[in-house]
Design a protein around this motif. Structure first.
Motif, PDB file in Angstrom:
ATOM      1  N   THR A  19     -12.988 -21.839 -30.525  1.00  0.00           N
ATOM      2  CA  THR A  19     -12.463 -23.187 -30.719  1.00  0.00           C
ATOM      3  C   THR A  19     -12.999 -23.801 -31.990  1.00  0.00           C
ATOM      4  OG1 THR A  19     -12.301 -23.515 -28.335  1.00  0.00           O
ATOM      5  CG2 THR A  19     -12.317 -25.484 -29.686  1.00  0.00           C
ATOM      6  N   TYR A  20     -14.327 -23.752 -32.172  1.00  0.00           N
ATOM      7  CA  TYR A  20     -14.841 -24.471 -33.325  1.00  0.00           C
ATOM      8  C   TYR A  20     -14.703 -23.687 -34.611  1.00  0.00           C
ATOM      9  CZ  TYR A  20     -19.540 -22.175 -33.195  1.00  0.00           C
ATOM     10  OH  TYR A  20     -20.585 -21.319 -33.219  1.00  0.00           O
ATOM     11  N   SER A  21     -14.407 -22.416 -34.537  1.00  0.00           N
ATOM     12  CA  SER A  21     -14.308 -21.653 -35.773  1.00  0.00           C
ATOM     13  C   SER A  21     -12.879 -21.275 -36.125  1.00  0.00           C
ATOM     14  CB  SER A  21     -15.133 -20.361 -35.649  1.00  0.00           C
ATOM     15  OG  SER A  21     -14.584 -19.541 -34.655  1.00  0.00           O
ATOM     16  N   GLY A  22     -11.909 -21.754 -35.386  1.00  0.00           N
ATOM     17  CA  GLY A  22     -10.527 -21.398 -35.660  1.00  0.00           C
ATOM     18  C   GLY A  22     -10.263 -19.933 -35.428  1.00  0.00           C
ATOM     19  N   ALA A  23     -10.954 -19.350 -34.417  1.00  0.00           N
ATOM     20  CA  ALA A  23     -10.778 -17.948 -34.022  1.00  0.00           C
ATOM     21  C   ALA A  23     -11.238 -16.981 -35.111  1.00  0.00           C
ATOM     22  CB  ALA A  23      -9.327 -17.660 -33.633  1.00  0.00           C
ATOM     23  N   VAL A  24     -12.077 -17.443 -36.038  1.00  0.00           N
ATOM     24  CA  VAL A  24     -12.600 -16.575 -37.084  1.00  0.00           C
ATOM     25  C   VAL A  24     -13.850 -15.849 -36.602  1.00  0.00           C
ATOM     26  CG1 VAL A  24     -13.645 -16.539 -39.382  1.00  0.00           C
ATOM     27  CG2 VAL A  24     -11.647 -17.957 -38.955  1.00  0.00           C
ATOM     28  N   VAL A  25     -14.708 -16.549 -35.872  1.00  0.00           N
ATOM     29  CA  VAL A  25     -15.986 -16.014 -35.444  1.00  0.00           C
ATOM     30  C   VAL A  25     -15.935 -15.693 -33.959  1.00  0.00           C
ATOM     31  CG1 VAL A  25     -18.445 -16.479 -35.210  1.00  0.00           C
ATOM     32  CG2 VAL A  25     -17.199 -17.346 -37.194  1.00  0.00           C
ATOM     33  N   ARG A  26     -16.339 -14.475 -33.619  1.00  0.00           N
ATOM     34  CA  ARG A  26     -16.463 -14.070 -32.216  1.00  0.00           C
ATOM     35  C   ARG A  26     -17.896 -13.639 -31.973  1.00  0.00           C
ATOM     36  NH1 ARG A  26     -11.595 -15.263 -29.454  1.00  0.00           N
ATOM     37  NH2 ARG A  26      -9.846 -14.779 -30.828  1.00  0.00           N
ATOM     38  N   THR A  27     -18.421 -13.998 -30.797  1.00  0.00           N
ATOM     39  CA  THR A  27     -19.807 -13.648 -30.520  1.00  0.00           C
ATOM     40  C   THR A  27     -19.968 -12.784 -29.277  1.00  0.00           C
ATOM     41  OG1 THR A  27     -20.168 -15.674 -29.230  1.00  0.00           O
ATOM     42  CG2 THR A  27     -20.652 -15.765 -31.580  1.00  0.00           C
ATOM     43  N   THR A  28     -18.910 -12.575 -28.499  1.00  0.00           N
ATOM     44  CA  THR A  28     -19.076 -11.795 -27.270  1.00  0.00           C
ATOM     45  C   THR A  28     -18.593 -10.357 -27.422  1.00  0.00           C
ATOM     46  OG1 THR A  28     -16.922 -12.493 -26.388  1.00  0.00           O
ATOM     47  CG2 THR A  28     -18.831 -13.872 -25.851  1.00  0.00           C
ATOM     48  N   HIS A  29     -18.081  -9.987 -28.579  1.00  0.00           N
ATOM     49  CA  HIS A  29     -17.709  -8.596 -28.835  1.00  0.00           C
ATOM     50  C   HIS A  29     -17.733  -8.356 -30.335  1.00  0.00           C
ATOM     51  CE1 HIS A  29     -13.615  -9.954 -29.991  1.00  0.00           C
ATOM     52  NE2 HIS A  29     -13.765 -10.787 -28.987  1.00  0.00           N
ATOM     53  N   VAL A  30     -17.819  -7.110 -30.741  1.00  0.00           N
ATOM     54  CA  VAL A  30     -18.025  -6.809 -32.160  1.00  0.00           C
ATOM     55  C   VAL A  30     -16.913  -5.952 -32.764  1.00  0.00           C
ATOM     56  CG1 VAL A  30     -20.525  -7.046 -32.058  1.00  0.00           C
ATOM     57  CG2 VAL A  30     -19.500  -4.844 -31.544  1.00  0.00           C
ATOM     58  N   SER A  31     -15.915  -5.578 -31.989  1.00  0.00           N
ATOM     59  CA  SER A  31     -14.842  -4.733 -32.541  1.00  0.00           C
ATOM     60  C   SER A  31     -14.150  -5.412 -33.712  1.00  0.00           C
ATOM     61  CB  SER A  31     -13.813  -4.408 -31.450  1.00  0.00           C
ATOM     62  OG  SER A  31     -14.402  -3.686 -30.397  1.00  0.00           O
ATOM     63  N   GLY A  32     -13.800  -6.689 -33.526  1.00  0.00           N
ATOM     64  CA  GLY A  32     -13.140  -7.422 -34.598  1.00  0.00           C
ATOM     65  C   GLY A  32     -14.033  -7.610 -35.807  1.00  0.00           C
ATOM     66  N   LEU A  33     -15.334  -7.789 -35.555  1.00  0.00           N
ATOM     67  CA  LEU A  33     -16.272  -7.967 -36.663  1.00  0.00           C
ATOM     68  C   LEU A  33     -16.364  -6.706 -37.509  1.00  0.00           C
ATOM     69  CD1 LEU A  33     -19.169  -9.825 -34.782  1.00  0.00           C
ATOM     70  CD2 LEU A  33     -17.411 -10.832 -36.251  1.00  0.00           C
ATOM     71  N   PHE A  34     -16.474  -5.549 -36.858  1.00  0.00           N
ATOM     72  CA  PHE A  34     -16.521  -4.286 -37.595  1.00  0.00           C
ATOM     73  C   PHE A  34     -15.205  -4.060 -38.348  1.00  0.00           C
ATOM     74  CE2 PHE A  34     -20.034  -2.905 -34.684  1.00  0.00           C
ATOM     75  CZ  PHE A  34     -20.939  -2.570 -35.679  1.00  0.00           C
ATOM     76  N   THR A  35     -14.083  -4.401 -37.716  1.00  0.00           N
ATOM     77  CA  THR A  35     -12.780  -4.233 -38.365  1.00  0.00           C
ATOM     78  C   THR A  35     -12.668  -5.111 -39.596  1.00  0.00           C
ATOM     79  OG1 THR A  35     -11.737  -3.713 -36.245  1.00  0.00           O
ATOM     80  CG2 THR A  35     -10.292  -4.381 -38.049  1.00  0.00           C
ATOM     81  N   ASP A  36     -13.013  -6.397 -39.454  1.00  0.00           N
ATOM     82  CA  ASP A  36     -12.919  -7.323 -40.585  1.00  0.00           C
ATOM     83  C   ASP A  36     -13.877  -6.926 -41.701  1.00  0.00           C
ATOM     84  OD1 ASP A  36     -11.021  -8.736 -39.219  1.00  0.00           O
ATOM     85  OD2 ASP A  36     -12.391 -10.303 -38.534  1.00  0.00           O
ATOM     86  N   LEU A  37     -15.073  -6.486 -41.322  1.00  0.00           N
ATOM     87  CA  LEU A  37     -16.045  -6.063 -42.328  1.00  0.00           C
ATOM     88  C   LEU A  37     -15.531  -4.845 -43.085  1.00  0.00           C
ATOM     89  CD1 LEU A  37     -18.862  -6.587 -43.506  1.00  0.00           C
ATOM     90  CD2 LEU A  37     -19.798  -5.083 -41.751  1.00  0.00           C
ATOM     91  N   GLY A  38     -14.976  -3.881 -42.370  1.00  0.00           N
ATOM     92  CA  GLY A  38     -14.408  -2.704 -43.022  1.00  0.00           C
ATOM     93  C   GLY A  38     -13.241  -3.051 -43.920  1.00  0.00           C
ATOM     94  N   THR A  39     -12.388  -3.949 -43.464  1.00  0.00           N
ATOM     95  CA  THR A  39     -11.246  -4.378 -44.281  1.00  0.00           C
ATOM     96  C   THR A  39     -11.711  -5.048 -45.565  1.00  0.00           C
ATOM     97  OG1 THR A  39      -9.918  -4.708 -42.280  1.00  0.00           O
ATOM     98  CG2 THR A  39      -9.157  -5.783 -44.292  1.00  0.00           C
ATOM     99  N   MET A  40     -12.718  -5.907 -45.446  1.00  0.00           N
ATOM    100  CA  MET A  40     -13.248  -6.576 -46.627  1.00  0.00           C
ATOM    101  C   MET A  40     -13.813  -5.572 -47.633  1.00  0.00           C
ATOM    102  SD  MET A  40     -15.252  -9.758 -44.862  1.00  0.00           S
ATOM    103  CE  MET A  40     -16.142 -10.077 -46.379  1.00  0.00           C
ATOM    104  N   LEU A  41     -14.547  -4.587 -47.136  1.00  0.00           N
ATOM    105  CA  LEU A  41     -15.107  -3.572 -48.035  1.00  0.00           C
ATOM    106  C   LEU A  41     -14.005  -2.749 -48.689  1.00  0.00           C
ATOM    107  CD1 LEU A  41     -18.138  -2.360 -45.855  1.00  0.00           C
ATOM    108  CD2 LEU A  41     -18.204  -3.804 -47.894  1.00  0.00           C
ATOM    109  N   GLY A  42     -12.965  -2.444 -47.914  1.00  0.00           N
ATOM    110  CA  GLY A  42     -11.836  -1.711 -48.481  1.00  0.00           C
ATOM    111  C   GLY A  42     -11.130  -2.502 -49.570  1.00  0.00           C
ATOM    112  N   GLU A  43     -10.969  -3.817 -49.340  1.00  0.00           N
ATOM    113  CA  GLU A  43     -10.337  -4.665 -50.354  1.00  0.00           C
ATOM    114  C   GLU A  43     -11.194  -4.746 -51.611  1.00  0.00           C
ATOM    115  OE1 GLU A  43      -9.819  -8.305 -48.289  1.00  0.00           O
ATOM    116  OE2 GLU A  43      -7.920  -7.703 -47.347  1.00  0.00           O
ATOM    117  N   SER A  44     -12.521  -4.720 -51.423  1.00  0.00           N
ATOM    118  CA  SER A  44     -13.401  -4.775 -52.596  1.00  0.00           C
ATOM    119  C   SER A  44     -13.259  -3.520 -53.450  1.00  0.00           C
ATOM    120  CB  SER A  44     -14.858  -4.962 -52.166  1.00  0.00           C
ATOM    121  OG  SER A  44     -15.354  -3.803 -51.502  1.00  0.00           O
TER     122      SER A  44
END
Length: 229
Positions: free
Chosen positions: A132-157
């Motif tokens: 709610t407070y992060s506009g669905a950007v930040v998740r704290t109860t699971h890490v699949s999306g975090l690893f995916t977003d991190l990998g995507t960012m590195l790929g874009e770099s």
């Protein structure tokens, strides 16, 4: 969105991820190897149970999903805010999460499925609160999306895009918090069994108290309104 968030988000996110990681580790060790902080594995187990027509298992897994959603519903009803602005409602949500985890302990020790359902609702509440407070950007109860977003960012770099260092750092902090929480939860379960849920419960309550203290002092520091001329 991430760049506009205040600096203390990293600390709060780490603490929330730690809480969820601890709950999930205890769940995996004590709930027949079922995750509780997210629904990916639970949904897969539900599909398998439906295929094999294992109706008691279907009911149990289905209610885990339902209670997770109900926790998120409660979060939306409590907070109702899409902007990160810590206040009393976030503290209330954290206190409710702590109460759910504490209530789950005696139920789990009595082998009641209500303990599992309450723990799932607590995670749904936390996940809904953060989304709610992060506009669905930040998740704290699971890490699949975090690893995916991190990998995507590195790929874009690699293609020449500028790496958003703060966003990458935030994701790494959240992942680290979840891993540290998992270690704490596993160690706690080995020594104390389901009583280890008191650790993330007390952490959530402590975080709520910190929010209330921060809100109190931040309101005191605001300039007094000027008297009309």
């Amino acid at each position: 969105m991430i760049r506009k968030l205040p600096r203390w988000v990293e600390i709060g996110g780490f603490c929330l991820a730690l809480i969820a990681g601890a709950v999930n580790a205890i769940g995996l060790l004590g709930f027949a190897h079922q995750a509780v902080s997210h629904l990916t594995g639970t949904s897969t187990l539900l599909s398998v149970a439906l295929f094999h027509q294992q109706w008691p298992q279907v009911l149990h897994l289905g209610l885990i999903v339902v209670f997770f959603v109900l926790g998120a519903v409660l979060s939306g009803a409590l907070i109702n805010n899409a902007v990160l602005q810590l206040g009393r409602r976030y503290a209330v949500a954290l206190f409710v999460e702590a109460a759910m985890l504490l209530l789950a302990i005696p139920l789990l020790m009595d082998a009641s499925p209500w303990g599992h359902w309450l723990a799932s609702a607590a995670c749904g509440l936390q996940n809904g609160m953060v989304s709610t407070y992060s506009g669905a950007v930040v998740r704290t109860t699971h890490v699949s999306g975090l690893f995916t977003d991190l990998g995507t960012m590195l790929g874009e770099s690699l293609r020449g895009h500028v790496l958003d260092r703060r966003r990458a750092l935030l994701y790494l902090i959240l992942i680290s918090g979840f891993l540290v929480g998992g270690i704490i939860g596993a160690a706690g379960f080995i020594d104390y069994g389901f009583n280890a849920l008191a650790i993330p419960a007390l952490a959530a309550a402590l975080l709520a108290i910190i929010v209330l203290i921060w809100r109190h002092f931040s309101r005191q520091s605001l300039p007094a309104p000027r008297a009309p001329d």
